[in-house]
Design a protein around this motif. Structure first.
Motif, mmCIF file in Angstrom:
data_model
loop_
_atom_site.group_PDB
_atom_site.id
_atom_site.type_symbol
_atom_site.label_atom_id
_atom_site.label_comp_id
_atom_site.label_asym_id
_atom_site.label_seq_id
_atom_site.Cartn_x
_atom_site.Cartn_y
_atom_site.Cartn_z
ATOM 1 N N PRO A 178 0.557 -1.065 -0.056
ATOM 2 C CA PRO A 178 0.028 0.277 0.241
ATOM 3 C C PRO A 178 1.153 1.311 -0.293
ATOM 4 N N VAL A 179 0.572 2.294 -0.624
ATOM 5 C CA VAL A 179 1.272 3.724 -0.671
ATOM 6 C C VAL A 179 0.313 4.590 0.515
ATOM 7 N N LEU A 180 1.338 5.234 1.670
ATOM 8 C CA LEU A 180 0.357 5.949 2.509
ATOM 9 C C LEU A 180 1.282 7.214 2.157
ATOM 10 N N THR A 181 0.749 8.658 2.213
ATOM 11 C CA THR A 181 0.922 9.993 2.469
ATOM 12 C C THR A 181 1.470 9.594 4.175
ATOM 13 N N GLU A 182 2.408 11.223 4.140
ATOM 14 C CA GLU A 182 2.844 11.054 5.427
ATOM 15 C C GLU A 182 2.208 11.703 6.618
ATOM 16 N N ARG A 183 0.391 11.744 6.043
ATOM 17 C CA ARG A 183 -0.105 12.044 6.675
ATOM 18 C C ARG A 183 -1.108 10.205 7.076
ATOM 19 N N GLU A 194 -4.090 7.111 2.515
ATOM 20 C CA GLU A 194 -4.094 5.459 2.081
ATOM 21 C C GLU A 194 -4.093 6.233 0.125
ATOM 22 N N THR A 195 -2.949 6.047 -0.748
ATOM 23 C CA THR A 195 -3.387 6.066 -2.779
ATOM 24 C C THR A 195 -2.885 5.274 -3.211
ATOM 25 N N GLY A 196 -3.602 4.604 -2.952
ATOM 26 C CA GLY A 196 -3.444 2.629 -3.797
ATOM 27 C C GLY A 196 -2.240 2.520 -3.311
ATOM 28 N N THR A 197 -2.266 1.597 -4.511
ATOM 29 C CA THR A 197 -0.860 -0.162 -4.283
ATOM 30 C C THR A 197 -0.196 0.137 -5.288
ATOM 31 N N VAL A 198 1.384 -0.646 -4.613
ATOM 32 C CA VAL A 198 2.146 -0.310 -6.116
ATOM 33 C C VAL A 198 2.432 -1.496 -6.827
ATOM 34 N N ASP A 199 2.052 -1.186 -8.081
ATOM 35 C CA ASP A 199 1.580 -2.260 -8.997
ATOM 36 C C ASP A 199 3.295 -2.617 -9.818
ATOM 37 N N ASP A 200 4.438 -1.342 -9.815
ATOM 38 C CA ASP A 200 5.242 -1.562 -10.508
ATOM 39 C C ASP A 200 6.289 -0.268 -10.467
ATOM 40 N N ALA A 201 7.632 -0.347 -11.106
ATOM 41 C CA ALA A 201 8.165 1.177 -10.633
ATOM 42 C C ALA A 201 8.909 1.061 -11.859
ATOM 43 N N HIS A 202 9.386 2.726 -11.922
ATOM 44 C CA HIS A 202 10.428 2.629 -13.600
ATOM 45 C C HIS A 202 11.799 3.016 -11.986
ATOM 46 N N PHE A 203 13.095 2.988 -12.852
ATOM 47 C CA PHE A 203 14.215 3.374 -12.757
ATOM 48 C C PHE A 203 14.866 3.295 -13.703
ATOM 49 N N ASP A 204 15.946 3.429 -13.256
ATOM 50 C CA ASP A 204 16.865 3.677 -14.375
ATOM 51 C C ASP A 204 18.278 3.169 -14.399
ATOM 52 N N PRO A 205 18.454 1.712 -15.393
ATOM 53 C CA PRO A 205 19.121 1.021 -14.495
ATOM 54 C C PRO A 205 20.840 1.449 -14.618
ATOM 55 N N GLU A 206 21.099 1.990 -14.846
ATOM 56 C CA GLU A 206 22.629 3.050 -15.281
ATOM 57 C C GLU A 206 22.745 3.198 -14.010
ATOM 58 N N THR A 207 22.140 4.427 -13.033
ATOM 59 C CA THR A 207 21.611 5.033 -11.673
ATOM 60 C C THR A 207 21.207 3.920 -10.990
ATOM 61 N N GLY A 208 20.301 3.641 -10.565
ATOM 62 C CA GLY A 208 19.577 3.046 -10.593
ATOM 63 C C GLY A 208 17.705 4.328 -9.894
ATOM 64 N N ALA A 209 18.405 5.241 -10.383
ATOM 65 C CA ALA A 209 17.521 6.227 -9.443
ATOM 66 C C ALA A 209 16.030 6.032 -10.010
ATOM 67 N N LEU A 210 14.929 5.846 -9.264
ATOM 68 C CA LEU A 210 13.619 5.873 -8.748
ATOM 69 C C LEU A 210 12.786 6.933 -9.641
ATOM 70 N N HIS A 211 12.460 6.998 -11.150
ATOM 71 C CA HIS A 211 11.704 7.770 -11.879
ATOM 72 C C HIS A 211 9.897 7.959 -10.897
ATOM 73 N N ALA A 212 9.915 6.547 -10.942
ATOM 74 C CA ALA A 212 8.328 6.984 -10.777
ATOM 75 C C ALA A 212 7.610 5.640 -10.173
ATOM 76 N N LEU A 213 6.571 5.248 -8.797
ATOM 77 C CA LEU A 213 6.238 3.841 -8.452
ATOM 78 C C LEU A 213 4.863 4.450 -8.882
ATOM 79 N N VAL A 214 4.034 2.865 -10.048
ATOM 80 C CA VAL A 214 3.811 2.680 -10.700
ATOM 81 C C VAL A 214 2.258 2.153 -9.995
ATOM 82 N N THR A 215 0.786 3.342 -9.448
ATOM 83 C CA THR A 215 0.356 2.200 -8.683
ATOM 84 C C THR A 215 -1.114 2.013 -8.764
ATOM 85 N N THR A 216 -2.288 1.721 -8.403
ATOM 86 C CA THR A 216 -3.275 1.172 -8.712
ATOM 87 C C THR A 216 -4.043 2.555 -9.352
#
Length: 156
Positions: free
Chosen positions: A96-101, A104-126
Motif C-alpha cells: 500500500p502507498v500511504l502519505t505521511e499523513r 492511503e493512495t493505492g497500491t504499488v504495481d510496478d516502478a520505473h527506474f534508471d538501470p544505470e544509476t538506479g534512480a527511481l523515476h516513478a512508482l506505478v500504483t493502482t
C-alpha cells in the motif's frame, strides 16, 4: 525500465558464460529514491543472492551481465560494503502507498527506474504514478510518500 521488465531475467557471468541467478527483486534506498541492488533467486550459492548495481556490467534484452560469480554478495558482505542494503528484505510491489499523513493512495504495481544509476523515476500504483522523489519511507507494510504527491492517473 520497469521492475517487471527485469524480474525473471537471468544474470550471466561474462568470464565463465554461466548463469549466476535470476532477478527476483530490488533493494531500494528510500532516502535517496534509488535502487541499490538486485535480489536474485536460483543462485548456485543460495546465500550469495545480492547484486549491487555498481557490479553490473550491462543489462541487455535477454540477460543481466556481471563480470563473474564473485560479483554476487551475501547479505552480510553487502551490508559491509553498503549500509543502505540494510533494507534488503523490503519490496515495493504489492505494498500500500500511504502519505505521511496516513492517507492511503493505492497500491504499488510496478516502478520505473534508471538501470544505470538506479534512480527511481516513478512508482506505478493502482491509482496512477507517483514521482520516485516523493518516497520518504519503505517498510514491511507500506511505502510512505510526501503528502501532496498523490497519484496522477496514467494516460493510455
Amino acid at each position: 525500465m520497469l521492475f517487471s521488465e527485469l524480474t525473471g531475467r537471468p544474470v550471466m557471468t561474462v568470464a565463465e558464460a554461466k548463469r549466476a541467478g535470476v532477478v527476483d527483486g530490488f533493494v531500494v534506498d528510500p532516502a535517496r529514491a534509488t535502487v541499490v541492488a538486485l535480489r536474485l533467486q536460483k543462485t548456485p550459492d543460495s546465500k550469495r543472492n545480492l547484486l549491487s548495481l555498481s557490479r553490473i556490467r550491462a543489462i541487455g534484452p535477454d540477460a543481466v551481465m556481471v563480470p563473474d560469480a564473485e560479483s554476487l554478495r551475501t547479505a552480510e558482505e553487502a551490508l559491509a560494503e553498503q549500509a543502505e542494503l540494510a533494507g534488503k528484505g523490503l519490496d515495493l510491489p504489492d505494498k500500500p502507498v500511504l502519505t505521511e499523513r496516513g492517507e492511503e493512495t493505492g497500491t504499488v504495481d510496478d516502478a520505473h527506474f534508471d538501470p544505470e544509476t538506479g534512480a527511481l523515476h516513478a512508482l506505478v500504483t493502482t491509482e496512477g504514478e507517483i514521482p520516485g522523489r516523493a518516497m520518504i519511507g519503505l517498510g514491511t507494510y507500506a511505502v510512505v510518500v510526501r503528502a501532496g504527491s498523490e497519484s496522477h492517473p496514467v494516460t493510455p
